[in-house]
Write a protein that holds these residues in place. Structure first.
Motif, mmCIF file in Angstrom:
data_model
loop_
_atom_site.group_PDB
_atom_site.id
_atom_site.type_symbol
_atom_site.label_atom_id
_atom_site.label_comp_id
_atom_site.label_asym_id
_atom_site.label_seq_id
_atom_site.Cartn_x
_atom_site.Cartn_y
_atom_site.Cartn_z
ATOM 1 N N ALA A 171 -1.768 12.587 1.121
ATOM 2 C CA ALA A 171 -1.714 13.217 -0.205
ATOM 3 C C ALA A 171 -0.672 12.557 -1.091
ATOM 4 C CB ALA A 171 -1.428 14.715 -0.057
ATOM 5 N N HIS A 172 0.487 12.233 -0.499
ATOM 6 C CA HIS A 172 1.539 11.579 -1.278
ATOM 7 C C HIS A 172 1.084 10.197 -1.730
ATOM 8 C CE1 HIS A 172 5.581 10.633 -2.644
ATOM 9 N NE2 HIS A 172 5.535 9.507 -1.939
ATOM 10 N N GLY A 173 0.427 9.462 -0.834
ATOM 11 C CA GLY A 173 -0.059 8.134 -1.188
ATOM 12 C C GLY A 173 -1.121 8.172 -2.263
ATOM 13 N N ALA A 174 -2.016 9.153 -2.191
ATOM 14 C CA ALA A 174 -3.063 9.266 -3.205
ATOM 15 C C ALA A 174 -2.465 9.560 -4.572
ATOM 16 C CB ALA A 174 -4.052 10.363 -2.807
ATOM 17 N N ALA A 175 -1.415 10.391 -4.599
ATOM 18 C CA ALA A 175 -0.746 10.675 -5.871
ATOM 19 C C ALA A 175 -0.070 9.423 -6.409
ATOM 20 C CB ALA A 175 0.267 11.803 -5.684
ATOM 21 N N ASP A 176 0.576 8.664 -5.527
ATOM 22 C CA ASP A 176 1.231 7.427 -5.963
ATOM 23 C C ASP A 176 0.216 6.406 -6.473
ATOM 24 O OD1 ASP A 176 3.835 8.172 -5.625
ATOM 25 O OD2 ASP A 176 4.146 7.100 -3.742
ATOM 26 N N ALA A 177 -0.972 6.390 -5.887
ATOM 27 C CA ALA A 177 -2.004 5.454 -6.346
ATOM 28 C C ALA A 177 -2.388 5.734 -7.788
ATOM 29 C CB ALA A 177 -3.233 5.538 -5.438
ATOM 30 N N GLN A 178 -2.421 7.009 -8.166
ATOM 31 C CA GLN A 178 -2.711 7.361 -9.553
ATOM 32 C C GLN A 178 -1.584 6.910 -10.477
ATOM 33 O OE1 GLN A 178 -5.558 8.625 -10.662
ATOM 34 N NE2 GLN A 178 -6.448 8.812 -8.615
ATOM 35 N N VAL A 179 -0.339 7.084 -10.021
ATOM 36 C CA VAL A 179 0.801 6.635 -10.819
ATOM 37 C C VAL A 179 0.774 5.117 -10.961
ATOM 38 C CG1 VAL A 179 3.318 6.498 -10.899
ATOM 39 C CG2 VAL A 179 2.209 8.619 -10.173
ATOM 40 N N LEU A 180 0.496 4.433 -9.861
ATOM 41 C CA LEU A 180 0.441 2.970 -9.894
ATOM 42 C C LEU A 180 -0.583 2.468 -10.898
ATOM 43 C CD1 LEU A 180 0.745 2.026 -6.117
ATOM 44 C CD2 LEU A 180 2.243 1.251 -7.955
ATOM 45 N N ALA A 181 -1.692 3.162 -11.017
ATOM 46 C CA ALA A 181 -2.724 2.740 -11.965
ATOM 47 C C ALA A 181 -2.170 2.661 -13.374
ATOM 48 C CB ALA A 181 -3.914 3.699 -11.905
ATOM 49 N N SER A 182 -1.365 3.653 -13.766
ATOM 50 C CA SER A 182 -0.808 3.652 -15.117
ATOM 51 C C SER A 182 0.319 2.639 -15.261
ATOM 52 C CB SER A 182 -0.313 5.051 -15.488
ATOM 53 O OG SER A 182 0.703 5.495 -14.605
ATOM 54 N N LEU A 183 1.103 2.436 -14.195
ATOM 55 C CA LEU A 183 2.211 1.490 -14.279
ATOM 56 C C LEU A 183 1.717 0.055 -14.358
ATOM 57 C CD1 LEU A 183 4.780 2.974 -11.729
ATOM 58 C CD2 LEU A 183 4.591 3.385 -14.195
ATOM 59 N N HIS A 210 0.826 -1.206 0.000
ATOM 60 C CA HIS A 210 0.000 0.000 0.000
ATOM 61 C C HIS A 210 0.859 1.255 0.000
ATOM 62 C CE1 HIS A 210 0.690 1.234 4.182
ATOM 63 N NE2 HIS A 210 0.542 -0.027 4.546
ATOM 64 N N ALA A 211 0.316 2.326 -0.538
ATOM 65 C CA ALA A 211 1.015 3.601 -0.623
ATOM 66 C C ALA A 211 1.003 4.314 0.730
ATOM 67 C CB ALA A 211 0.383 4.468 -1.711
ATOM 68 N N SER A 212 1.623 5.475 0.772
ATOM 69 C CA SER A 212 1.811 6.215 2.016
ATOM 70 C C SER A 212 0.480 6.604 2.656
ATOM 71 C CB SER A 212 2.649 7.475 1.748
ATOM 72 O OG SER A 212 2.794 8.243 2.921
ATOM 73 N N ALA A 213 0.385 6.358 3.969
ATOM 74 C CA ALA A 213 -0.857 6.656 4.702
ATOM 75 C C ALA A 213 -0.568 7.394 6.006
ATOM 76 C CB ALA A 213 -1.626 5.359 4.976
ATOM 77 N N GLY A 214 0.481 8.177 6.023
ATOM 78 C CA GLY A 214 0.818 8.909 7.234
ATOM 79 C C GLY A 214 1.337 7.990 8.327
ATOM 80 N N ARG A 215 1.458 8.536 9.535
ATOM 81 C CA ARG A 215 1.979 7.751 10.656
ATOM 82 C C ARG A 215 0.832 7.145 11.450
ATOM 83 N NH1 ARG A 215 6.320 10.342 14.311
ATOM 84 N NH2 ARG A 215 4.492 11.529 15.020
ATOM 85 N N LYS A 216 1.004 5.886 11.794
ATOM 86 C CA LYS A 216 -0.030 5.165 12.541
ATOM 87 C C LYS A 216 -0.395 5.885 13.830
ATOM 88 C CE LYS A 216 -0.855 0.613 14.626
ATOM 89 N NZ LYS A 216 -0.289 -0.745 14.824
ATOM 90 N N GLU A 217 0.635 6.400 14.526
ATOM 91 C CA GLU A 217 0.389 7.039 15.818
ATOM 92 C C GLU A 217 -0.350 8.380 15.691
ATOM 93 O OE1 GLU A 217 4.875 7.365 14.835
ATOM 94 O OE2 GLU A 217 3.216 5.925 14.626
ATOM 95 N N LEU A 258 9.538 -3.911 -0.091
ATOM 96 C CA LEU A 258 9.194 -2.913 -1.093
ATOM 97 C C LEU A 258 9.015 -1.573 -0.407
ATOM 98 C CD1 LEU A 258 6.380 -4.747 -3.130
ATOM 99 C CD2 LEU A 258 8.656 -4.159 -3.987
ATOM 100 N N PRO A 259 9.285 -0.464 -1.099
ATOM 101 C CA PRO A 259 8.878 0.840 -0.573
ATOM 102 C C PRO A 259 7.367 0.958 -0.665
ATOM 103 C CG PRO A 259 9.653 1.077 -2.809
ATOM 104 C CD PRO A 259 9.894 -0.359 -2.432
ATOM 105 N N LYS A 260 6.796 1.885 0.041
ATOM 106 C CA LYS A 260 5.351 2.093 -0.063
ATOM 107 C C LYS A 260 4.991 2.416 -1.510
ATOM 108 C CE LYS A 260 4.801 3.604 4.717
ATOM 109 N NZ LYS A 260 4.446 4.715 5.638
ATOM 110 N N GLY A 261 4.006 1.713 -2.029
ATOM 111 C CA GLY A 261 3.608 1.902 -3.416
ATOM 112 C C GLY A 261 4.412 1.087 -4.402
ATOM 113 N N GLY A 262 5.413 0.333 -3.920
ATOM 114 C CA GLY A 262 6.176 -0.530 -4.814
ATOM 115 C C GLY A 262 5.424 -1.817 -5.099
ATOM 116 N N PHE A 263 5.862 -2.542 -6.125
ATOM 117 C CA PHE A 263 5.176 -3.802 -6.424
ATOM 118 C C PHE A 263 6.115 -4.808 -7.070
ATOM 119 C CE2 PHE A 263 4.508 -0.979 -10.047
ATOM 120 C CZ PHE A 263 4.615 -1.781 -11.184
ATOM 121 N N TRP A 264 5.796 -6.086 -6.835
ATOM 122 C CA TRP A 264 6.443 -7.211 -7.493
ATOM 123 C C TRP A 264 5.541 -7.705 -8.604
ATOM 124 C CZ3 TRP A 264 11.302 -8.960 -6.721
ATOM 125 C CH2 TRP A 264 11.943 -8.660 -5.517
#
Length: 336
Positions: free
Chosen positions: A169-181, A149-156, A285-291
């Protein structure tokens, strides 16, 4: 080779015309080459990356512009490095099964030709494309994509239940990039996710790109965060059943999960594919990475592809491949 110009392309292949004669598949295949009037030569379709463009998108865009085929990328092929007009250049390639597509000359191309693989290898012998065409093995594969999963802030910092923590916000942007990749490998796929909101939100833009849905599957939750499974063995059994069904279905599939259970899911996936030795020493994997596990489709021609190496800098990350199993063609790691 530092400060190299980055480029990417694809080796598009299809079964030879007589592949289905008498119900028997031929080991032969045809490869699509393009003729470049600027150089008066034949080559594999490829082109330079645009600023900030991911190499997967470069490969799809440039191949489409030169051949009028939008490729569906398969296993990774060798990256070649050379000097072009006095500057270093690094070109990444993927294989692509293109039997259903009609090709036509496109941007900066005056002719295209489907040639038998042996003839294409002979024509490209000694050129920069030689290592790529030599490594191509015509085999149809199906992608199984495992996403963290992409970035979702800090759990705490999240006041509610952890399962309801959304993407930032960063995770939501990465989710859009992931869709195209991910669409480069699978324009349409079955999309399954851990029920955690940050997971379903990571793959929802991809599913929506083809009017699909995200299926929540509790066995993709890290063990101990759900009461659905009395023991770890019960959860592993459920995961193995899910993966076995996906592989047997022979359709592209995307699974979104967590850092904590990614190694176990990747290990089970390779085991289901008959390749437990293919699990990398570092499956993280980094957040938003995939195998991407490319497994062999029924009736695939030839042998498996075993790509080596892989660049960084926003392009595909470390890659590892397997030669031994019949079912796993390659295992590749990517970052958004």
């Amino acid at each position: 080779m530092t400060d190299a110009t980055l480029a990417a392309g694809a080796a598009i292949w299809r079964p030879a015309a007589d592949a289905a004669r008498d119900g028997q598949e031929s080991p032969d295949a045809e490869v699509l080459l393009v003729h470049r009037p600027k150089y008066d030569d034949w080559s594999l379709p490829k082109g330079k990356s645009e600023p900030g463009e991911h190499l997967l998108l470069t490969a799809a865009r440039e191949t489409s512009e030169e051949t009028c085929i939008r490729p569906v990328l398969g296993p990774r092929l060798p990256t070649v490095e050379y000097f072009s007009w006095g500057r270093p250049k690094r070109v990444s390639y993927w294989s692509s099964f293109g039997s259903v597509h009609e090709a036509a000359p496109g941007n900066e191309i005056d002719a295209v030709a489907w040639l038998p693989l042996a003839q294409a290898r002979e024509l490209l012998a000694g050129t920069n494309d030689d290592p790529v065409i030599s490594a191509l093995r015509p085999v149809q594969t199906v992608p199984l994509i495992l996403v963290r999963h992409a970035s979702a802030g800090r759990k705490e910092d999240w006041p509610g239940p952890d399962a309801s923590r959304p993407l930032d916000a960063h995770g939501a942007a990465d989710a859009q990039v992931l869709a195209s990749l991910m669409a480069c490998f699978a324009p349409v796929a079955r999309v399954i996710s851990s029920p955690a909101l940050r997971c379903t939100e990571t793959v929802r833009p991809y599913a929506e790109s083809f009017s699909g849905t995200v299926e929540a599957e509790v066995c993709l939750t890290p063990y101990g965060r759900t009461s659905d499974f009395p023991t770890r063995t019960d959860q592993v059994d459920a995961l193995r059943t899910l993966l076995s069904a996906l592989v047997a279905d022979r359709r592209p599939a995307v699974l979104c999960l967590h850092r904590e259970n990614l190694p176990d899911v990747l290990s089970e996936a390779c085991a289901v594919l008959g390749a437990p030795a293919a699990v990398p020493a570092d499956p993280s994997l980094p957040k938003g990475g995939f195998w991407v596990a490319h497994h062999v489709a029924p009736g695939g021609l030839g042998g498996v592809v075993s790509p080596q190496g892989g660049p960084g800098d926003g392009s595909p990350g470390k890659e590892r491949a397997s030669r031994a199993p019949e079912e796993l063609a390659s295992l590749e790691r990517y970052e958004p």
